[in-house]
Motif scaffolding. Structure first.
Motif, mmCIF file in Angstrom:
data_model
loop_
_atom_site.group_PDB
_atom_site.id
_atom_site.type_symbol
_atom_site.label_atom_id
_atom_site.label_comp_id
_atom_site.label_asym_id
_atom_site.label_seq_id
_atom_site.Cartn_x
_atom_site.Cartn_y
_atom_site.Cartn_z
ATOM 1 N N MET A 149 12.686 8.721 -11.401
ATOM 2 C CA MET A 149 11.782 10.014 -10.868
ATOM 3 C C MET A 149 10.519 9.925 -12.110
ATOM 4 O O MET A 149 10.493 11.114 -12.256
ATOM 5 C CB MET A 149 12.451 11.042 -10.259
ATOM 6 C CG MET A 149 13.491 10.507 -9.060
ATOM 7 S SD MET A 149 14.367 11.756 -8.169
ATOM 8 C CE MET A 149 14.977 10.744 -7.071
ATOM 9 N N PRO A 192 -2.559 5.621 9.568
ATOM 10 C CA PRO A 192 -3.254 4.006 9.042
ATOM 11 C C PRO A 192 -2.796 2.350 9.360
ATOM 12 O O PRO A 192 -3.559 2.074 9.505
ATOM 13 C CB PRO A 192 -2.957 3.677 6.666
ATOM 14 C CG PRO A 192 -2.061 5.046 7.420
ATOM 15 C CD PRO A 192 -1.829 5.750 8.585
ATOM 16 N N PRO A 211 0.909 -1.086 -0.103
ATOM 17 C CA PRO A 211 0.223 -0.048 0.058
ATOM 18 C C PRO A 211 0.832 1.031 -0.363
ATOM 19 O O PRO A 211 0.225 2.337 -0.155
ATOM 20 C CB PRO A 211 -0.743 -0.371 1.012
ATOM 21 C CG PRO A 211 -0.278 -0.855 2.570
ATOM 22 C CD PRO A 211 0.181 -1.855 1.012
ATOM 23 N N ILE A 212 2.724 1.333 0.367
ATOM 24 C CA ILE A 212 2.581 2.713 0.008
ATOM 25 C C ILE A 212 3.482 2.094 -1.182
ATOM 26 O O ILE A 212 4.681 1.777 -1.251
ATOM 27 C CB ILE A 212 3.499 2.616 1.461
ATOM 28 C CG1 ILE A 212 2.779 2.394 2.663
ATOM 29 C CG2 ILE A 212 4.864 4.081 2.090
ATOM 30 C CD1 ILE A 212 3.382 2.154 4.279
ATOM 31 N N TRP A 213 3.522 3.156 -1.730
ATOM 32 C CA TRP A 213 3.892 3.338 -2.857
ATOM 33 C C TRP A 213 5.061 4.269 -2.865
ATOM 34 O O TRP A 213 5.450 5.144 -3.298
ATOM 35 C CB TRP A 213 3.340 3.857 -4.118
ATOM 36 C CG TRP A 213 2.094 3.025 -4.207
ATOM 37 C CD1 TRP A 213 1.606 1.696 -3.465
ATOM 38 C CD2 TRP A 213 1.383 2.787 -5.591
ATOM 39 N NE1 TRP A 213 0.534 1.580 -4.216
ATOM 40 C CE2 TRP A 213 0.008 1.923 -4.815
ATOM 41 C CE3 TRP A 213 1.048 4.004 -6.805
ATOM 42 C CZ2 TRP A 213 -1.268 1.971 -6.411
ATOM 43 C CZ3 TRP A 213 0.105 3.431 -7.257
ATOM 44 C CH2 TRP A 213 -1.140 2.741 -7.039
ATOM 45 N N ARG A 225 4.725 11.908 -4.599
ATOM 46 C CA ARG A 225 3.958 11.817 -5.652
ATOM 47 C C ARG A 225 3.387 10.418 -5.718
ATOM 48 O O ARG A 225 2.450 10.139 -5.368
ATOM 49 C CB ARG A 225 4.205 11.928 -6.891
ATOM 50 C CG ARG A 225 4.494 13.679 -7.594
ATOM 51 C CD ARG A 225 5.224 14.044 -8.704
ATOM 52 N NE ARG A 225 6.308 13.571 -8.997
ATOM 53 C CZ ARG A 225 7.269 12.726 -9.709
ATOM 54 N NH1 ARG A 225 6.191 11.556 -10.124
ATOM 55 N NH2 ARG A 225 8.415 12.205 -10.377
ATOM 56 N N TYR A 226 4.415 9.468 -5.409
ATOM 57 C CA TYR A 226 4.271 8.024 -5.326
ATOM 58 C C TYR A 226 3.176 8.058 -4.117
ATOM 59 O O TYR A 226 2.439 6.906 -4.767
ATOM 60 C CB TYR A 226 5.632 7.289 -5.523
ATOM 61 C CG TYR A 226 6.268 7.557 -7.121
ATOM 62 C CD1 TYR A 226 5.909 8.078 -8.133
ATOM 63 C CD2 TYR A 226 7.519 7.495 -6.820
ATOM 64 C CE1 TYR A 226 6.819 8.213 -8.688
ATOM 65 C CE2 TYR A 226 8.163 7.187 -8.389
ATOM 66 C CZ TYR A 226 7.967 7.831 -8.917
ATOM 67 O OH TYR A 226 9.018 7.512 -9.960
ATOM 68 N N VAL A 227 3.476 8.245 -2.907
ATOM 69 C CA VAL A 227 2.847 7.655 -2.044
ATOM 70 C C VAL A 227 1.822 8.747 -1.993
ATOM 71 O O VAL A 227 0.756 7.629 -1.831
ATOM 72 C CB VAL A 227 3.445 8.508 -0.826
ATOM 73 C CG1 VAL A 227 2.144 8.146 0.614
ATOM 74 C CG2 VAL A 227 4.879 7.386 -0.493
ATOM 75 N N SER A 244 -4.795 5.921 -4.971
ATOM 76 C CA SER A 244 -5.602 4.749 -5.862
ATOM 77 C C SER A 244 -6.604 4.320 -5.258
ATOM 78 O O SER A 244 -7.894 3.128 -5.486
ATOM 79 C CB SER A 244 -4.517 4.362 -6.140
ATOM 80 O OG SER A 244 -4.823 2.230 -6.482
ATOM 81 N N ALA A 245 -5.719 3.873 -3.851
ATOM 82 C CA ALA A 245 -6.318 2.893 -2.568
ATOM 83 C C ALA A 245 -7.957 3.681 -2.260
ATOM 84 O O ALA A 245 -8.369 2.256 -2.266
ATOM 85 C CB ALA A 245 -5.587 2.121 -1.903
ATOM 86 N N ARG A 246 -7.637 4.776 -2.183
ATOM 87 C CA ARG A 246 -9.262 5.137 -1.485
ATOM 88 C C ARG A 246 -10.238 5.605 -2.978
ATOM 89 O O ARG A 246 -10.977 6.506 -2.836
ATOM 90 C CB ARG A 246 -9.201 6.523 -0.932
ATOM 91 C CG ARG A 246 -7.886 6.401 0.403
ATOM 92 C CD ARG A 246 -8.561 5.386 1.375
ATOM 93 N NE ARG A 246 -7.564 5.096 2.604
ATOM 94 C CZ ARG A 246 -7.940 5.890 3.721
ATOM 95 N NH1 ARG A 246 -8.757 6.215 3.958
ATOM 96 N NH2 ARG A 246 -6.597 5.015 4.936
ATOM 97 N N TYR A 264 4.295 5.964 -10.907
ATOM 98 C CA TYR A 264 4.533 4.877 -9.859
ATOM 99 C C TYR A 264 4.105 3.219 -11.226
ATOM 100 O O TYR A 264 3.246 3.496 -11.216
ATOM 101 C CB TYR A 264 3.761 4.585 -9.064
ATOM 102 C CG TYR A 264 4.540 4.149 -7.870
ATOM 103 C CD1 TYR A 264 5.941 3.977 -7.021
ATOM 104 C CD2 TYR A 264 3.789 2.623 -8.085
ATOM 105 C CE1 TYR A 264 6.349 3.332 -6.392
ATOM 106 C CE2 TYR A 264 4.298 1.924 -7.111
ATOM 107 C CZ TYR A 264 5.685 1.710 -6.485
ATOM 108 O OH TYR A 264 6.665 1.436 -5.596
ATOM 109 N N PRO A 291 9.738 13.027 -5.726
ATOM 110 C CA PRO A 291 9.183 11.958 -5.933
ATOM 111 C C PRO A 291 8.252 10.417 -4.874
ATOM 112 O O PRO A 291 7.343 10.191 -5.193
ATOM 113 C CB PRO A 291 9.944 10.283 -7.104
ATOM 114 C CG PRO A 291 10.698 11.814 -7.577
ATOM 115 C CD PRO A 291 11.152 13.053 -6.339
ATOM 116 N N GLU A 343 -0.373 8.941 -5.122
ATOM 117 C CA GLU A 343 -0.437 8.605 -5.855
ATOM 118 C C GLU A 343 -1.062 7.028 -4.809
ATOM 119 O O GLU A 343 -2.841 6.477 -5.469
ATOM 120 C CB GLU A 343 0.628 7.377 -7.061
ATOM 121 C CG GLU A 343 -0.307 7.612 -8.553
ATOM 122 C CD GLU A 343 0.910 7.206 -9.089
ATOM 123 O OE1 GLU A 343 0.917 6.219 -10.221
ATOM 124 O OE2 GLU A 343 2.120 8.308 -8.946
ATOM 125 N N GLY A 344 -0.800 6.215 -4.297
ATOM 126 C CA GLY A 344 -1.177 5.103 -3.663
ATOM 127 C C GLY A 344 -2.157 5.019 -3.329
ATOM 128 O O GLY A 344 -2.944 4.413 -3.065
#
Lengths: 263, 263
Positions: free
Chosen positions: A138, B125, A125-127, B17-19, B25-27, A142, B14, B21-22
């Protein structure tokens, strides 16, 4: 799987219980004691953090796979003291810590196992950028690595990993296990007449003794140079084969006989 | 808030951005560039990881609070080199790392700030045992601490924290900031005739220079004893006031003049 419950024991390691509870709360899942057709994941510890009872990975896998759920084993109290063949066991996921039997210090890094054929389809879950393909590009989106590296999140702590590296580099798990069983057997034999040992025959690396005044006994033992810890009315004794001998066990038994009787 | 989007820059760090984005996506959330009435969170870096451009926490807070969203600032490239008064700024959340200007080594622990009056209502979380009230009771249900401690998850890494402890114990941020500005001003002055400096006047602690052959230039600089890193066509130069002097900057300028010209 798109299912409504997770199975975990009421007596499980609190870290597992709390994390699963948080996950269940965020996703609207229930936590149950036994698997059914709506179970997504069955999670159990291989070694019970209190009693040291040793579970069976095959039983866990059977319970989970019989209903089409994933099987996850927590190796926190097993890793480094009980040999486990994860690839051969059929288990889907495993987690564990390195600060217990692997002796890598408080807060040392945890580990994750994902069965090879699940690695590409599962996401964590943590990207984080350490899971990103071509991380230094970069890139705008993702795009995780296809293998186990996708489960990394941030830069790992190099100082903390240095301690794990030393522990994980040790080999000879069969000898460690044999020595561990010899130490705990000697302690159980020696202390059994003076106290209620709750650790069963099939056990991990520690031994738990029940005493109504566990905290006070633990303090008396500490004063006598024997460090233990308590969980409610249980006192836990750990014997690491790399640092403890049968002679240490004999001394521990003597100190216990004194401390259990209230002196 | 129960809203449908999060605001973050397309050019953001990044990791952010990635976190995000994740999380999106999950929510089922969207990521946008500007805040509107459906924005839950506005997240921006105080110092741009590429150009070193220094943002304004007050602007971020205004943008977020104008629509009732939470304001989060990433201090990764600011913490330890740019003084920030979080409590006085009105920002709701802040995150950052300690392995850059706080010099605590690769993978050193990150930090989190939560405005005091939000601490009791927000939850993290991952419900770990370090966030649990009376953690050693190992109670049946997760009952987090009422304050900032609830955002802890597992046992922190003591080895890694030892390095942070040394860094965080340093005082004198005003002097650090003044010295940092003097070093980067000297470098920008010296190197500006030979290369395109993209770092603006309002800046953090590093300086970025654009060069079409950034990677090759960076390698030539490394061969001359000057360690830099590149992000696409940008070369980043970091000058830590605790370890670098104006004399070091003068030497760096000389080496750059040679390396930029292709030698």
């Amino acid at each position: 799987p798109d299912r409504g419950n997770i199975v975990g024991g009421a007596d499980e390691f609190p870290t597992d219980r709390y994390v699963l509870e948080g996950l269940a709360s965020a996703r609207g899942l229930e936590i149950r004691r036994h698997a059914d057709k709506d179970t997504a994941l069955v999670c159990r510890s291989l070694v019970d953090f209190r009693t040291s009872a040793l579970g069976d990975v095959a039983d866990l896998v059977d319970e989970a796979h019989a209903v089409g759920a994933l099987a996850m084993v927590d190796l926190s109290h097993a890793g480094g003291i009980v040999p486990v063949d994860l690839d051969g066991s059929g288990v889907d996921l495993a987690v564990g810590c390195t600060y217990k039997w692997l002796c890598a210090g408080p807060g040392a890094p945890a580990y994750l196992y994902v069965r090879r054929d699940l690695q590409e389809s599962m996401r964590q879950p943590i990207w984080g950028w350490f899971g990103q393909r071509d991380m230094f590009a970069m890139g705008p989106a993702y795009d995780p690595e296809p293998d186990i590296r996708r489960f990394l999140a941030g830069t790992p702590s190099i100082l903390a990993l240095a301690a794990v590296d030393a522990a994980a580099g040790l080999t000879g798990m069969t000898a460690v296990r044999e020595a561990s069983l010899a130490l705990t057997a000697a302690f159980i034999d020696g202390v059994g007449a003076a106290a209620e040992v709750v650790t069963p025959e099939q056990r991990g690396g520690h031994v738990a003794v029940r005493h109504p005044e566990a905290a006070a006994v633990s303090q008396r033992l500490a004063a006598a140079g024997l460090v233990t810890d308590t969980r409610a009315d249980l006192i836990r004794f750990g014997f690491h084969p790399l640092t403890s001998s049968l002679d240490d066990v004999a001394k521990a038994v003597c100190r216990c006989q004194v401390a259990f009787s209230g002196n």
